[in-house]
Design a protein around this motif. Structure first.
Motif, PDB file in Angstrom:
ATOM      1  N   ARG A   6       0.824  -1.213   0.000  1.00  8.57           N
ATOM      2  CA  ARG A   6       0.000   0.000   0.000  1.00  8.57           C
ATOM      3  C   ARG A   6       0.857   1.262   0.000  1.00  8.57           C
ATOM      4  O   ARG A   6       0.533   2.234  -0.690  1.00  8.57           O
TER       5      ARG A   6
ATOM      6  N   GLU B  29       0.569   4.131  -2.886  1.00  6.90           N
ATOM      7  CA  GLU B  29       0.158   5.503  -2.612  1.00  6.90           C
ATOM      8  C   GLU B  29       1.237   6.505  -3.019  1.00  6.90           C
ATOM      9  O   GLU B  29       0.919   7.619  -3.451  1.00  6.90           O
TER      10      GLU B  29
ATOM     11  N   LEU C 292      -8.893  -6.820   2.717  1.00  2.00           N
ATOM     12  CA  LEU C 292      -9.640  -5.563   2.700  1.00  2.00           C
ATOM     13  C   LEU C 292      -9.764  -4.994   4.110  1.00  2.00           C
ATOM     14  O   LEU C 292      -9.572  -3.786   4.325  1.00  2.00           O
ATOM     15  N   HIS C 293     -10.072  -5.848   5.049  1.00  2.88           N
ATOM     16  CA  HIS C 293     -10.243  -5.391   6.427  1.00  2.88           C
ATOM     17  C   HIS C 293      -8.956  -4.796   6.993  1.00  2.88           C
ATOM     18  O   HIS C 293      -8.991  -3.806   7.728  1.00  2.88           O
ATOM     19  N   ASN C 294      -7.811  -5.401   6.664  1.00  2.00           N
ATOM     20  CA  ASN C 294      -6.559  -4.893   7.230  1.00  2.00           C
ATOM     21  C   ASN C 294      -5.929  -3.781   6.398  1.00  2.00           C
ATOM     22  O   ASN C 294      -4.859  -3.276   6.745  1.00  2.00           O
ATOM     23  N   GLY C 295      -6.595  -3.412   5.297  1.00  5.21           N
ATOM     24  CA  GLY C 295      -6.139  -2.267   4.525  1.00  5.21           C
ATOM     25  C   GLY C 295      -5.083  -2.557   3.484  1.00  5.21           C
ATOM     26  O   GLY C 295      -4.603  -1.638   2.815  1.00  5.21           O
ATOM     27  N   ASN C 296      -4.705  -3.817   3.312  1.00  9.53           N
ATOM     28  CA  ASN C 296      -3.729  -4.145   2.276  1.00  9.53           C
ATOM     29  C   ASN C 296      -4.332  -4.008   0.888  1.00  9.53           C
ATOM     30  O   ASN C 296      -3.705  -3.456  -0.024  1.00  9.53           O
TER      31      ASN C 296
ATOM     32  N   LEU D  35      -7.279  -2.410  -1.493  1.00  8.29           N
ATOM     33  CA  LEU D  35      -7.982  -1.129  -1.461  1.00  8.29           C
ATOM     34  C   LEU D  35      -9.367  -1.213  -2.087  1.00  8.29           C
ATOM     35  O   LEU D  35      -9.553  -1.819  -3.148  1.00  8.29           O
ATOM     36  N   THR D  36     -10.325  -0.580  -1.437  1.00  2.00           N
ATOM     37  CA  THR D  36     -11.630  -0.373  -2.049  1.00  2.00           C
ATOM     38  C   THR D  36     -11.513   0.763  -3.062  1.00  2.00           C
ATOM     39  O   THR D  36     -10.452   1.371  -3.210  1.00  2.00           O
TER      40      THR D  36
ATOM     41  N   GLY E 201     -11.803   4.698  -1.435  1.00  2.00           N
ATOM     42  CA  GLY E 201     -12.132   4.672  -0.013  1.00  2.00           C
ATOM     43  C   GLY E 201     -13.583   4.380   0.304  1.00  2.00           C
ATOM     44  O   GLY E 201     -13.999   4.494   1.459  1.00  2.00           O
TER      45      GLY E 201
END
Length: 241
Positions: free
Chosen positions: A56, A60, A94-98, A100-101, A104
């Motif tokens: 991630r 970014e 998805l839950h741990n943020g690795n 991405l939706t 956001g």
């Protein structure tokens, strides 16, 4: 700005997957997209077992460099997400943020192997819905189960999934299974988004205009505008379709 295209599915971020190779190519892709009338672009590098996941932080960082390039166009906006190859670990990623939706939001762009049965797609949709996400099926016309039975896409939308098609599939002829599938999906009002799925500035460029014009042959103008723009705006607002 009332008339533009929203490209929901792209691989412009350089060096992260099999898309743009470098910033120079990414810049050319942005130029092409702008010439095509695209003003909103969702950048969706691959995420999943078959991709070399950049992480991630790097994603970014590259996204930040792309936004600097896009600043040359005052009315062009970029958003970040992933195209996620669904696996048993997808919800956890998805839950741990690795993973991405989309921008956001609760929307998730999810893909499958071409030969996956319909039951696998349905199971994935149920898992994502239970976890609080809104699945968007990437390039639905590529899956052989839907090529054989396009009407089965209604099973997915009835569960809460949305359908994304690729602009290039509209430019094929009747001999192309993707074209036949897209035509039937549009005629059955089972399409919600369109994306270029661009990977470079030549053979898989961010083209949209010709496909959008052709779409009108298979659906009404109001529905077409929702597919190529308005539904994308709903994602940015995190609103249901």
């Amino acid at each position: 700005m009332n008339d533009y295209y929203f490209d929901l599915h792209t691989h412009m971020l350089p060096g992260l997957d099999d898309g743009a190779k470098n910033l120079a190519q990414a810049k050319k892709m942005l130029e092409t997209a702008y010439e095509e009338g695209i003003r909103r672009i969702m950048l969706t590098p691959h995420f999943g077992p078959r991709s070399a996941e950049a992480g991630r932080q790097k994603t970014e960082e590259v996204f930040g460099r792309m936004k600097e390039l896009a600043a040359a166009y005052e009315d062009l906006e970029l958003f970040l997400g992933n195209e996620i190859l669904f696996s048993p670990s997808t919800v956890e990623e998805l839950h741990n943020g690795n993973a991405l939706t989309l921008a956001g939001s609760d929307y998730v762009l999810v893909e499958f192997y071409p030969d996956e049965p319909l039951s696998a797609l349905e199971s994935a949709v149920r898992a994502l819905i239970r976890a609080g996400y809104r699945p968007v099926i990437a390039h639905a016309e590529r899956y052989r189960c839907l090529q054989k039975h396009p009407a089965d896409a209604e099973n997915l939308t009835a569960q809460g999934a949305a359908i994304q098609i690729n602009s290039s599939s509209l430019l094929g002829g009747w001999m192309h299974p993707e074209y036949r599938c897209v035509k039937k999906l549009l005629q059955s009002d089972l399409v919600h988004f369109i994306g270029s799925d661009c990977h470079n500035d030549s053979s898989r460029r961010p083209a949209m205009r010709e496909a959008a014009e052709k779409m009108i042959h298979f659906t009404d103008v109001e529905t077409a505008e929702a597919i190529w723009r308005k539904n994308g705006e709903r994602i940015l607002q995190n609103r249901p379709l």
